[in-house]
Enzyme design. Structure first.
Site, short mmCIF file in Angstrom:
data_model
loop_
_atom_site.label_atom_id
_atom_site.label_comp_id
_atom_site.label_asym_id
_atom_site.label_seq_id
_atom_site.Cartn_x
_atom_site.Cartn_y
_atom_site.Cartn_z
N SER A 141 0.87 -1.23 0.08
CA SER A 141 -0.16 0.05 -0.07
C SER A 141 0.90 1.08 0.03
CB SER A 141 -0.82 -0.01 1.31
OG SER A 141 -1.51 1.20 1.55
N TYR A 154 -2.25 -0.12 10.46
CA TYR A 154 -2.51 -0.55 8.93
C TYR A 154 -1.11 -0.09 8.29
CZ TYR A 154 -3.93 -1.02 4.19
OH TYR A 154 -3.98 -1.29 2.78
#
Length: 256
Positions: A141, A154
């Site tokens: 990501s 995250y």
């Protein structure tokens, strides 16, 4: 170009969102796809959907955070032939800062997003070594390299995915195993719709536009666009690429 004929591909979390798009695209390009999915119903629905399109797909129920279960499933798949491709896509999201993230949530994200990838690598790489090579693709990501607000846990897990990719690429050069990662920005998946419904009831359309415009290109990515990059990186045409992370972010990192 970019055909995957006679290839066997394992895709974790391959029954929804980006994972389902990757499963469909790989199968369309000729691969036999094995979906590794926690939810049995989701896996069955994905298989039914893709088989109705004439595609070759099988689903297996497994919790990627449980190593013994992962090893058992992947060993079983390997009994029927070599494993050519592993896509580590399964992951969970979380919203929170360091002081608002509970220990339980932090451990949960590490267990799925980091240990889950390690478990699949641990189980699959020996089969690739024995077969003379393979391709691994990890879904990271932009959170791995950019400071996103309220994404503490995250971001930590995706940073781990990014560096695990480099390590695997380095360690298995002599085994003809390539390993790369993809770092998407915001992609329009059912997760986004659910997030908007929970946090902005009645304002979903308005907030969808706000989130879309955080990408300089002016919209969110599509799961199919992530899948297109994935199929390239796992194809023979990308045989000179390893140890690389590919931004697919509508200009978010470089142009924002």
């Amino acid at each position: 170009m970019f055909r995957l004929d006679n290839k066997t591909a394992l895709i974790t979390g391959g029954a929804s969102g980006i994972g389902l798009a990757i499963s469909r695209t790989f199968a369309r390009q000729g691969a036999h796809v094995h979906i590794l999915e926690l939810n049995a119903e989701s896996g069955q629905n994905a298989v039914a959907e893709l088989e109705s399109e004439g595609l070759s797909v099988t689903s297996h129920v497994v919790d990627v955070s449980v190593q013994n279960d992962v090893v058992a499933v992947i060993n079983k798949i390997a009994e029927s032939g070599k494993i050519d491709i592993l896509v580590n896509n399964a992951g969970i999201a979380h919203i929170g800062k360091a002081h608002t993230t509970s220990e339980q949530d932090f451990d949960r994200l590490l267990s799925v997003n980091v240990k889950g990838v390690y478990n699949c690598l641990y189980a699959t790489i020996p089969h690739m070594i024995n077969a003379g090579g393979g391709v691994i693709l990890n879904i990271a990501s932009i959170a791995a390299t950019v400071g996103l607000p309220d994404r503490f846990a995250y971001s930590a897990t995706k940073g781990a995915i990014y560096t695990m990719t480099l390590s695997v690429a380095q360690d298995y050069l002599e085994n003809n195993i390539r390993c790369n990662s993809i770092s998407p920005a915001r992609v329009h998946t059912p997760f986004v719709d659910g997030y908007l419904a929970r946090n902005y009831p009645g304002r979903e359309k308005e907030m969808f536009e706000v989130l879309s415009k955080t990408q300089p290109i002016g919209r969110m990515g599509k799961p199919e666009e992530i899948a297109a990059l994935a199929v390239y990186l796992c194809s023979e045409e990308a045989s000179f690429i390893t140890g690389a992370d590919y931004l697919i972010d509508g200009g978010f990192v470089r142009l924002k």
